[in-house]
Design a protein around this motif. Structure first.
Motif, mmCIF file in Angstrom:
data_model
loop_
_atom_site.group_PDB
_atom_site.id
_atom_site.type_symbol
_atom_site.label_atom_id
_atom_site.label_comp_id
_atom_site.label_asym_id
_atom_site.label_seq_id
_atom_site.Cartn_x
_atom_site.Cartn_y
_atom_site.Cartn_z
ATOM 1 N N ASP A 7 0.831 -1.212 0.000
ATOM 2 C CA ASP A 7 0.000 0.000 0.000
ATOM 3 C C ASP A 7 0.862 1.256 0.000
ATOM 4 O O ASP A 7 0.574 2.244 0.691
ATOM 5 N N GLY A 8 1.962 1.195 -0.755
ATOM 6 C CA GLY A 8 2.842 2.339 -0.889
ATOM 7 C C GLY A 8 3.846 2.501 0.237
ATOM 8 O O GLY A 8 4.690 3.398 0.199
ATOM 9 N N ILE A 9 3.781 1.639 1.235
ATOM 10 C CA ILE A 9 4.702 1.728 2.376
ATOM 11 C C ILE A 9 5.896 0.810 2.127
ATOM 12 O O ILE A 9 5.718 -0.393 1.912
ATOM 13 N N PRO A 10 7.116 1.344 2.137
ATOM 14 C CA PRO A 10 8.288 0.484 1.931
ATOM 15 C C PRO A 10 8.513 -0.435 3.131
ATOM 16 O O PRO A 10 8.408 -0.014 4.282
ATOM 17 N N VAL A 11 8.817 -1.691 2.829
ATOM 18 C CA VAL A 11 9.012 -2.693 3.880
ATOM 19 C C VAL A 11 10.244 -3.526 3.544
ATOM 20 O O VAL A 11 10.478 -3.859 2.378
ATOM 21 N N GLU A 12 11.007 -3.856 4.554
ATOM 22 C CA GLU A 12 12.139 -4.772 4.395
ATOM 23 C C GLU A 12 12.016 -5.853 5.462
ATOM 24 O O GLU A 12 11.997 -5.560 6.657
ATOM 25 N N VAL A 13 11.901 -7.088 5.014
ATOM 26 C CA VAL A 13 11.650 -8.196 5.941
ATOM 27 C C VAL A 13 12.571 -9.368 5.613
ATOM 28 O O VAL A 13 13.113 -9.456 4.505
ATOM 29 N N PRO A 14 12.753 -10.289 6.551
ATOM 30 C CA PRO A 14 13.605 -11.455 6.296
ATOM 31 C C PRO A 14 13.044 -12.355 5.195
ATOM 32 O O PRO A 14 11.837 -12.387 4.953
ATOM 33 N N ALA A 22 4.396 -9.438 6.745
ATOM 34 C CA ALA A 22 5.034 -8.167 6.401
ATOM 35 C C ALA A 22 4.067 -7.004 6.602
ATOM 36 O O ALA A 22 4.451 -5.936 7.097
ATOM 37 N N ALA A 23 2.814 -7.211 6.227
ATOM 38 C CA ALA A 23 1.808 -6.163 6.401
ATOM 39 C C ALA A 23 1.593 -5.859 7.881
ATOM 40 O O ALA A 23 1.469 -4.697 8.288
ATOM 41 N N LYS A 24 1.576 -6.898 8.682
ATOM 42 C CA LYS A 24 1.389 -6.712 10.124
ATOM 43 C C LYS A 24 2.551 -5.925 10.722
ATOM 44 O O LYS A 24 2.371 -5.132 11.652
ATOM 45 N N GLN A 25 3.732 -6.123 10.162
ATOM 46 C CA GLN A 25 4.922 -5.443 10.672
ATOM 47 C C GLN A 25 4.822 -3.927 10.528
ATOM 48 O O GLN A 25 5.381 -3.181 11.331
ATOM 49 N N VAL A 26 4.095 -3.466 9.502
ATOM 50 C CA VAL A 26 3.948 -2.018 9.300
ATOM 51 C C VAL A 26 2.561 -1.526 9.707
ATOM 52 O O VAL A 26 2.137 -0.436 9.332
ATOM 53 N N GLY A 27 1.852 -2.354 10.472
ATOM 54 C CA GLY A 27 0.579 -1.915 11.033
ATOM 55 C C GLY A 27 -0.614 -2.012 10.110
ATOM 56 O O GLY A 27 -1.649 -1.384 10.372
ATOM 57 N N VAL A 59 -3.691 -13.094 -4.597
ATOM 58 C CA VAL A 59 -2.772 -13.962 -3.860
ATOM 59 C C VAL A 59 -3.218 -14.083 -2.404
ATOM 60 O O VAL A 59 -3.583 -13.084 -1.773
ATOM 61 N N ALA A 60 -3.199 -15.305 -1.881
ATOM 62 C CA ALA A 60 -3.500 -15.521 -0.462
ATOM 63 C C ALA A 60 -2.301 -15.063 0.360
ATOM 64 O O ALA A 60 -1.236 -15.681 0.334
ATOM 65 N N SER A 61 -2.469 -13.978 1.083
ATOM 66 C CA SER A 61 -1.329 -13.345 1.753
ATOM 67 C C SER A 61 -0.756 -14.179 2.892
ATOM 68 O O SER A 61 0.404 -14.004 3.266
ATOM 69 N N CYS A 62 -1.534 -15.103 3.440
ATOM 70 C CA CYS A 62 -1.038 -15.872 4.589
ATOM 71 C C CYS A 62 -0.021 -16.936 4.185
ATOM 72 O O CYS A 62 0.726 -17.438 5.031
ATOM 73 N N VAL A 63 0.018 -17.282 2.891
ATOM 74 C CA VAL A 63 0.955 -18.319 2.442
ATOM 75 C C VAL A 63 1.938 -17.816 1.390
ATOM 76 O O VAL A 63 2.921 -18.499 1.087
ATOM 77 N N ALA A 64 1.701 -16.645 0.834
ATOM 78 C CA ALA A 64 2.564 -16.135 -0.234
ATOM 79 C C ALA A 64 3.783 -15.427 0.353
ATOM 80 O O ALA A 64 3.645 -14.428 1.066
ATOM 81 N N HIS A 73 -1.065 -4.541 -2.932
ATOM 82 C CA HIS A 73 -2.195 -3.666 -2.618
ATOM 83 C C HIS A 73 -3.196 -4.485 -1.799
ATOM 84 O O HIS A 73 -3.815 -5.419 -2.310
ATOM 85 N N THR A 74 -3.328 -4.138 -0.534
ATOM 86 C CA THR A 74 -4.183 -4.931 0.354
ATOM 87 C C THR A 74 -5.639 -4.502 0.319
ATOM 88 O O THR A 74 -6.515 -5.251 0.742
ATOM 89 N N ASN A 75 -5.898 -3.306 -0.176
ATOM 90 C CA ASN A 75 -7.262 -2.775 -0.091
ATOM 91 C C ASN A 75 -7.779 -2.292 -1.440
ATOM 92 O O ASN A 75 -8.608 -1.380 -1.514
ATOM 93 N N SER A 76 -7.303 -2.904 -2.516
ATOM 94 C CA SER A 76 -7.778 -2.520 -3.846
ATOM 95 C C SER A 76 -9.225 -2.973 -4.036
ATOM 96 O O SER A 76 -9.722 -3.853 -3.319
ATOM 97 N N LYS A 77 -9.893 -2.393 -5.012
ATOM 98 C CA LYS A 77 -11.285 -2.753 -5.282
ATOM 99 C C LYS A 77 -11.405 -4.241 -5.591
ATOM 100 O O LYS A 77 -12.323 -4.924 -5.115
ATOM 101 N N ARG A 78 -10.467 -4.752 -6.356
ATOM 102 C CA ARG A 78 -10.497 -6.167 -6.734
ATOM 103 C C ARG A 78 -10.383 -7.071 -5.505
ATOM 104 O O ARG A 78 -11.118 -8.060 -5.380
ATOM 105 N N ALA A 79 -9.487 -6.730 -4.596
ATOM 106 C CA ALA A 79 -9.308 -7.533 -3.382
ATOM 107 C C ALA A 79 -10.530 -7.434 -2.477
ATOM 108 O O ALA A 79 -10.997 -8.446 -1.933
#
Length: 308
Positions: A7-14, A22-27, A59-64, A73-79
């Motif tokens: 959602d436009g927020i840069p993230v760096e994860v293991p 990763a999404a949970k890490q940035v709230g 994509v199923a975010s819990c396994v991808a 994009h977690t909140n797009s119209k399609r999702a």
């Protein structure tokens, strides 16, 4: 470590981190249903789908797992529309008698429907066959409320190691329960209650015996007593919003007495005696095994149940 944007927020994860983690890490909160942190991530419900730029499907975010340069994009119209459709389909085959359900206002499916703005069931038609299993003294299973998330299957098989619940059949005929559609009382179920603890809806619940208790309290010919487990003095406080570990022994005893119980007994002393006996027996077994060379059964499995 992979770098991506959610959602436009840069993230760096293991490496190996999922999109959900990763999404949970940035709230950022992505809705889930079948996911159970550190226990199950199978992508079965598809409620957690997100849109990834360049991906053909959602994509199923819990396994991808995340990849370098990924744009999510977690909140797009399609999702959002996909999640709403998934939950609507679940509701179309769900027992909608929410007001009398024990999980009313504490139901993850109900909360999802509210969050996604679902106010009516668009899909009507045949419903799955209902099976109500009340054969055990502790657990009640109602398949008309099951959302096939398989949480109970995972916790029963992989966490508790019991193996009493399995998904069976396929498609519209799929049902989660004991093998060969047996009753819980006919299989290896130990009635630990972990399936009820992780069920997101009211498909598996603890048997309600409140009416039996009040009937006993109302009977003038009976002396009704309570014997509490040591853990309750802390666990009960959390149910009322107190910090974890807060002791509410006095409040608990006072409340029970006001309800009409004639006496409240604490299992602490008996549990301590059990621990002393268990420790003594373990030391005796170890001595016989390691010092005397005797063929002694180990490991030793114990229970504080004799304290009751």
């Amino acid at each position: 470590m992979p770098k991506l944007t959610i959602d436009g927020i840069p993230v760096e994860v293991p490496e190996g981190t999922t999109i959900l983690q990763a999404a949970k890490q940035v709230g950022l909160k992505i809705p889930t249903l079948c996911y159970l942190e550190e226990v199950q991530a199978i992508g079965a419900c598809r409620v957690c789908v997100v849109e990834v730029e360049g991906a053909r499907t959602l994509v199923a975010s819990c396994v991808a797992p995340v990849t370098e340069g990924m744009k999510v994009h977690t909140n797009s119209k399609r999702a959002r529309e996909a999640r709403k459709t998934v939950v609507e389909l679940l509701l179309s085959d769900h027992d909608g008698d929410c007001q009398t359900c024990v999980r009313n206002d504490d139901c993850e499916l109900q909360e999802l429907a509210r969050t996604l703005g679902i106010k009516e069931i668009r899909y009507q038609g045949e419903k799955s066959k209902r099976i109500v299993d009340e054969t055990t003294p502790a657990i009640v299973r109602d398949t008309s409320k099951c959302v096939l998330c398989r949480r109970c299957v995972t916790v029963c098989n992989e966490v508790q190691g019991v193996g009493g619940l399995f998904p069976q059949n396929r498609g519209f005929e799929t049902v989660v329960g004991p093998a060969f559609c047996s009753d819980l009382d006919d299989v290896v179920c130990v009635q630990c209650g972990q399936c009820a603890a992780v069920c997101p809806v009211g498909a598996i619940v603890e048997r309600d015996q409140i009416s039996d208790v009040f009937a006993a309290l109302d009977d003038p010919t009976k002396t009704v007593v309570v014997q509490t487990a040591p853990a309750i003095r802390a666990a009960l406080g959390e149910c009322f919003g107190l910090p974890p570990g807060t002791l509410v022994t006095g409040k608990m005893v006072t409340a029970l007495r006001r309800l009409g119980f004639h006496a409240v007994f604490d299992t602490n002393f008996a549990a301590d005696l059990c621990i002393m006996e268990e420790g003594t027996e373990l030391l005796t077994r170890l001595k016989k095994k390691l010092v005397d060379g005797e063929n002694i059964a180990l490991p030793m499995f114990t229970s504080c149940s004799p304290g009751w």
